[in-house]
Write an enzyme that holds these catalytic residues in place. Structure first.
Site, short mmCIF file in Angstrom:
data_model
loop_
_atom_site.label_atom_id
_atom_site.label_comp_id
_atom_site.label_asym_id
_atom_site.label_seq_id
_atom_site.Cartn_x
_atom_site.Cartn_y
_atom_site.Cartn_z
CB SER A 1 -0.91 0.11 1.20
OG SER A 1 0.05 0.15 2.29
CE LYS A 2 -0.97 7.14 -2.54
NZ LYS A 2 -2.35 6.72 -3.31
NE ARG A 3 -0.24 1.00 6.14
CZ ARG A 3 0.41 0.03 6.40
NH1 ARG A 3 1.73 -0.12 6.91
NH2 ARG A 3 0.07 -1.22 6.07
#
Ligand code: GLU
Length: 486
Positions: A257-259
């Site tokens: 994910s973006k994380r």
């Protein structure tokens, strides 16, 4: 897999830029269609108008084109089963919802959000599976009239019979869902807009999709889709074949994910990754060609791709491997290909405007850096020294040529290069080796680092003598003289 002529679809909901997971799905869909000689259908699932924008839709189309994942049916291309934007098919979904209501497969549900929340809260407390409790399943005409009189809106809900749904997933084998955990689900919102489950199932049937290869996150929506097929009167042998692709995890083992990683394909494009490298790398995320090769072309992918070789366990995204593959693909480009990939980066960085003479110089310089870079975004910094109008040694390198020893080296180089008649890299190297290395007894690293900084402005550059040749004699001598007087 079945013997039907394959039609496989990629059906993103562009609520942002397409990400690594979407594109891995698109790639597998495309490769499967190409491998089987089937049809690759591209459909935009844009019924969530609050989150899907025209810009994201266009970006999705552009990204697929850029990657070379050409489609046979879909936006821009057309086909017999369009339109291919769900927002243009709302009447079709409304008609089917009405049919389901007429046949009592679906019913109007008048429960308010607060009431539904109260049900969920009670389920949480009682520790039972969450989901709609069937309150509006068998309303009497009087109850319905009373709700209407109150001015309540109604959603359309699918009636889920008791029992189970079992289907064969081509990657996971037989999968069974107990309907105790698949409560009656909403097909149409109170404002009349369709939900994903309705639209996706109706379209897969009407567009004659035979194979649904998609992310594992959608596995649990499959029994609901099968329920819609049943309500549409589709025979079980005509249901599409399902294959749910494994998750893509970040380095930390959490879902990518973006994380925990860069996910947007637009980012990779800007950062100078080649579409072939992205496709090559993503192909290996959850699939393997059957041997341990890591460099595969699009043609080989089409030839070798089968669902049997897709793994069921999650794949881990590895940026280092993608970088290595990108470097390999850059090295495999012809100079003309490398040139056309590099020019936009050089123009965007303001290094060149694109005149013929600039392009000719870039073309002569590219072979010098082709072995040395991993992404196209490195090209501008590598070649800036050839074009800069206001040449200056970079701040980190300037102190390295400020000492007396460096000045001595540069003075000697200047006096030996000034009379040089032919300015090619071999003559430059011969002259400098004779004077700096042999006569002055300097170590090549010391002598040539000083010259590299003086001529290119940095300790990092393409090979020195070739760079000096491309710069031309006049500019080189000027820069060396300038460095001496720094
Ligand atoms: N539109 C759905 C999504 O982007 C995928 C539909 C599907 O593949 O079934 O999540």
């Amino acid at each position: 897999m079945s013997t039907k002529k394959v039609k496989v679809r990629f059906a993103p909901s562009p609520t942002g830029d397409l990400h690594v997971g979407n594109i891995r799905t698109a790639l597998f869909d495309w490769a499967y269609a190409r491998h089987t000689g089937g049809t690759f259908l591209f459909r935009i699932e844009d019924t969530d108008t609050t989150r899907v924008t025209d810009e994201y839709i266009q970006a999705a189309i552009d990204t697929l084109k850029w990657l070379g994942l050409n489609w046979d049916e879909g936006p821009e291309v057309g086909g017999d089963n369009g339109p291919y934007l769900q927002s243009q098919r709302l009447d079709i979904y409304a008609k089917w919802a009405q049919t389901f209501l007429d046949n009592k497969d679906a019913y109007h549900c008048y429960c308010s959000p607060d009431e539904l929340e109260a049900v969920r809260e009670a389920q949480r407390k009682a520790n039972v599976a969450p989901g709609y409790n069937g309150h509006c399943r068998e309303l009497t005409p009087e109850q319905i009239a009373a709700y209407k009189a109150e001015g309540r809106g109604a959603v359309v809900r699918m009636r889920m019979p008791e029992g189970t749904t079992t289907f064969t997933d081509e990657i996971r084998g037989d999968v069974t869902f107990d309907h105790a955990f698949v409560p009656d689900f909403v097909l149409v919102r109170a404002d009349g807009s369709p939900l994903y489950t309705l639209a996706v199932a109706v379209d897969d049937v009407l567009m004659k999709v035979t194979h649904v290869l998609r992310g594992e996150d959608l596995l649990s929506s499959t029994p609901r889709q099968i329920r819609v097929y049943q309500a549409m009167g589709v025979a079980p042998e005509d249901y599409p074949v399902f294959a749910h692709l494994p998750f893509v995890m970040g380095q930390d083992n959490a879902k990518l994910s973006k994380r925990n990683g860069e996910v947007s394909i637009a980012w990779y494009r800007q950062a100078g990754y080649l579409p072939e490298a992205i496709c090559n790398y993503l192909a290996l995320l959850g699939w393997s060609p059957g041997d341990d090769r890591e460099n595969i072309t699009m043609a080989e992918l089409c030839e070798l791709f089968t669902v049997e070789k897709v793994h069921s366990s999650p794949a881990r995204f590895d940026m280092k491997k993608l970088e290595a593959i990108n470097g390999d693909k850059i090295r495999a480009l012809t100079i003309d290909e490398f040139l056309s990939w590099s020019l936009p980066f050089l123009k965007d960085a303001g290094i060149i405007t694109g005149t013929d003479s600039e392009i000719a110089l870039v073309k002569s310089a590219l072979p010098l850096i082709q072995e040395r870079i991993v992404t196209l975004s490195e090209v501008p910094a590598m070649l800036a020294f050839l074009f800069t109008k206001n040449f200056a040694v970079d701040e980190a390198s300037a102190p390295k040529i400020a000492d007396a020893e460096s000045k001595k080296i540069l003075k000697r180089a200047l006096s030996d290069l000034t009379p040089l008649a032919s300015w090619d890299h071999a003559s430059i190297e011969a002259a400098l080796r004779a004077s700096l290395i042999e006569e002055m007894g300097l170590k090549p690293r010391i002598a040539f680092t000083a010259l590299r900084i003086a001529a290119t402005g940095s300790t990092i550059s393409p090979p020195l003598f070739e760079s000096m040749e491309l710069l031309g004699k006049e500019v080189c001598l000027e820069r060396i003289a300038g460095a001496i007087s720094l």
